[in-house]
Design an enzyme around this catalytic site. Structure first.
Site, PDB file in Angstrom:
ATOM      1  N   LYS A  89      53.622  62.212  76.589  1.00 15.46           N
ATOM      2  CA  LYS A  89      54.257  61.294  75.638  1.00 15.46           C
ATOM      3  C   LYS A  89      54.377  61.941  74.253  1.00 15.46           C
ATOM      4  O   LYS A  89      55.005  62.964  74.115  1.00 15.46           O
ATOM      5  CB  LYS A  89      53.463  59.989  75.614  1.00 15.46           C
ATOM      6  CG  LYS A  89      53.077  59.452  77.006  1.00 15.46           C
ATOM      7  CD  LYS A  89      54.294  59.060  77.795  1.00 15.46           C
ATOM      8  CE  LYS A  89      54.045  58.295  79.062  1.00 15.46           C
ATOM      9  NZ  LYS A  89      53.232  58.844  80.099  1.00 15.46           N
ATOM     10  N   ASP A 121      41.881  55.439  75.923  1.00 15.68           N
ATOM     11  CA  ASP A 121      43.174  56.091  76.093  1.00 15.68           C
ATOM     12  C   ASP A 121      43.925  55.918  74.765  1.00 15.68           C
ATOM     13  O   ASP A 121      44.292  54.805  74.381  1.00 15.68           O
ATOM     14  CB  ASP A 121      43.915  55.404  77.246  1.00 15.68           C
ATOM     15  CG  ASP A 121      45.257  56.047  77.546  1.00 15.68           C
ATOM     16  OD1 ASP A 121      45.848  56.653  76.637  1.00 15.68           O
ATOM     17  OD2 ASP A 121      45.716  55.917  78.699  1.00 15.68           O
ATOM     18  N   TYR A 132      47.446  50.546  81.199  1.00 15.03           N
ATOM     19  CA  TYR A 132      48.545  51.176  81.932  1.00 15.03           C
ATOM     20  C   TYR A 132      48.293  50.933  83.430  1.00 15.03           C
ATOM     21  O   TYR A 132      47.157  51.019  83.897  1.00 15.03           O
ATOM     22  CB  TYR A 132      48.609  52.669  81.601  1.00 15.03           C
ATOM     23  CG  TYR A 132      49.599  53.397  82.481  1.00 15.03           C
ATOM     24  CD1 TYR A 132      50.918  52.999  82.544  1.00 15.03           C
ATOM     25  CD2 TYR A 132      49.196  54.456  83.287  1.00 15.03           C
ATOM     26  CE1 TYR A 132      51.828  53.640  83.371  1.00 15.03           C
ATOM     27  CE2 TYR A 132      50.091  55.109  84.119  1.00 15.03           C
ATOM     28  CZ  TYR A 132      51.409  54.688  84.148  1.00 15.03           C
ATOM     29  OH  TYR A 132      52.304  55.311  84.971  1.00 15.03           O
ATOM     30  N   ARG A 192      42.482  77.611  87.566  1.00 15.59           N
ATOM     31  CA  ARG A 192      41.894  76.262  87.675  1.00 15.59           C
ATOM     32  C   ARG A 192      40.545  76.195  86.951  1.00 15.59           C
ATOM     33  O   ARG A 192      40.084  75.125  86.564  1.00 15.59           O
ATOM     34  CB  ARG A 192      41.757  75.853  89.157  1.00 15.59           C
ATOM     35  CG  ARG A 192      41.097  74.497  89.369  1.00 15.59           C
ATOM     36  CD  ARG A 192      41.445  73.843  90.708  1.00 15.59           C
ATOM     37  NE  ARG A 192      41.329  74.738  91.822  1.00 15.59           N
ATOM     38  CZ  ARG A 192      40.185  75.116  92.412  1.00 15.59           C
ATOM     39  NH1 ARG A 192      39.032  74.665  91.954  1.00 15.59           N
ATOM     40  NH2 ARG A 192      40.193  75.933  93.439  1.00 15.59           N
TER      41      ARG A 192
END
Ligand code: LCS
Length: 409
Positions: A222, A197, A125, A72
């Site tokens: 995507k 974005d 979005y 992490r």
């Protein structure tokens, strides 16, 4: 790869961020120490890293450059991807995240250190809209949503406590465009962080950092990964912002990417420019076909002369992407019939896949956005969104033709 200079996009997508060189035997790129260096970065599929001594371990906590501690916090496979992302988006540094929403929430929480106000595009979005309008609002961060296609609206919404200008261009699902240089100038003038974005455009079409935007985000689910196999996200920006995003926000909020998903994304990126060119070629032809069909009321595609911001698209974008939005003459009922009649195009949310995907935003991706907000921003019930894939365009057109021809006149 060193001295990347003025390399083309494909060369960069393949080679940028590589560290493999003749000197690297016995390093993280080639732990065996034997000759014969792996051409792909290895997957370090481990959560933690071990040390020989207590001193060594303690030093890695003090000087993080001296060692890996915990995935992490950082992992060599993640870092290989981050080097490539920084190069592709012309940023100083990058951070890979567990999802696009992980990137968006991490970036916003990083920029909104002490709360404050956000100015955001009104068509975003849906989860981004909900994050700003509901979740961050509950925590005291207020957002003013504006139609940022008119930059005067952006300038007029800025308040003394505004910390972030949040943009998407082209937007999901209406494919509206925002003048990125003009918005970057406004943000700079007011000392606020501009964030975009860039999922729909990809760095193949626009590199917002070169236009003055501070932070670029991606849903790598995507186009960047391209195969519909992973959920992943990215933040690209200056070293200071990325360091804070990684060492404070991501570490404490936890949206770390898995090494395997980072590796799968690394496999996808080298073919991005090739895929993107084909997505664009297919989409332009299909958008032109859709404009001629009597069942279609209108088509939005930035590459069409009929797009209200086609001139801005020509100025700002290098390739208009694979996303097309249409409104059917028969409204919502026609939309449902269309998706039921399609045989090759697949009914699925998401985008940027090798396959052509079709969805009905009002009942899927944007169903959680209140109806009045959808209508105000133009997400009508009859809107159908296509993510044009890499199939032969003649086959996609034939499928669309047969399905559209079945709609009542
Ligand atoms: N940004 C944009 C522009 C998106 O379209 C999406 C997801 C995200 C961020 C979030 O990325 P994720 O966390 O899913 O990786 N868009 C979707 C869509 O239009 N249909 O399904 C998901």
């Amino acid at each position: 790869m060193k001295n990347k200079g003025n390399l083309g996009k494909s060369t960069e997508a393949i080679h940028a961020g590589e560290t493999v060189s003749k000197q690297t035997t016995g390093t993280l790129d080639n732990p065996s120490g034997k000759t014969g260096i792996p051409l792909l970065p290895p997957i370090y599929q481990n959560s933690t890293f071990s040390f020989q001594t207590a001193d060594e371990c303690a030093s890695a906590f003090i000087d993080e450059e001296s060692g890996y501690v915990y995935t992490r916090w950082g992992n060599p496979t993640q870092e290989a991807l981050e080097r490539k992302l920084a190069a592709l988006e012309a940023g100083e540094a990058a951070l890979a995240t567990a999802s696009g929403m992980g990137a968006i929430s991490t970036a916003l929480l990083t920029a909104l250190v002490d709360g404050g106000h956000v100015v955001a595009m009104d068509n975003l979005y849906s989860a981004t809209y909900n994050l700003l309008n509901d979740e961050l609002c509950r925590m005291g961060v207020e957002t003013t949503f504006v139609d940022a296609t008119d930059t005067n609206n952006v300038a007029n919404a800025i308040r003394p406590d505004t910390r972030v200008l949040y943009l998407e261009s082209p937007t999901n699902p209406l494919l509206k465009l925002i003048d990125l240089s003009a918005c970057a100038d406004i943000a700079k003038m007011h000392g606020i962080t501009s964030i975009i974005d860039n999922t729909f455009a990809t760095p193949c079409s626009q590199q917002p950092i070169t236009l003055g935007i501070d932070v670029v985000l991606h849903s790598m689910t995507k186009y960047l990964s391209g195969n519909g196999a992973v959920i992943a996200g990215a933040i690209v920006g200056n070293k200071e912002f990325i360091e804070r995003a990684q060492k404070v926000t991501l570490r404490n909020f936890g949206a770390a990417i898995s090494p395997f998903n980072a590796w799968l994304t690394l496999l996808g990126i080298p073919t991005l420019p090739l895929r993107f060119t084909r997505h664009c070629e297919n989409a332009l032809e299909i958008a032109s076909f859709l404009e001629t069909h009597p069942a279609v009321a209108w088509v939005r595609y930035p590459g069409l002369v009929s797009h209200p911001q086609h001139n801005l698209a020509k100025k700002q974008m290098d390739g208009y992407g694979g996303m097309i939005t249409i409104e059917l003459e028969g409204g919502s009922a026609a939309g449902e019939q269309l998706v039921n009649h399609l045989q090759l195009c697949t009914l699925a949310v998401s985008l940027g896949d090798v396959r052509t995907l079709v969805c009905h935003p009002a009942s899927t991706t944007h169903s959680h956005v209140p109806k009045d907000v959808r209508q105000k921003t133009g997400i009508t019930d009859g809107l159908v969104r296509f993510s044009i894939g890499l199939e032969d365009k003649e086959d996609i057109i034939a499928d669309l033709q047969q399905a559209l021809d079945k709609l009542p006149a």
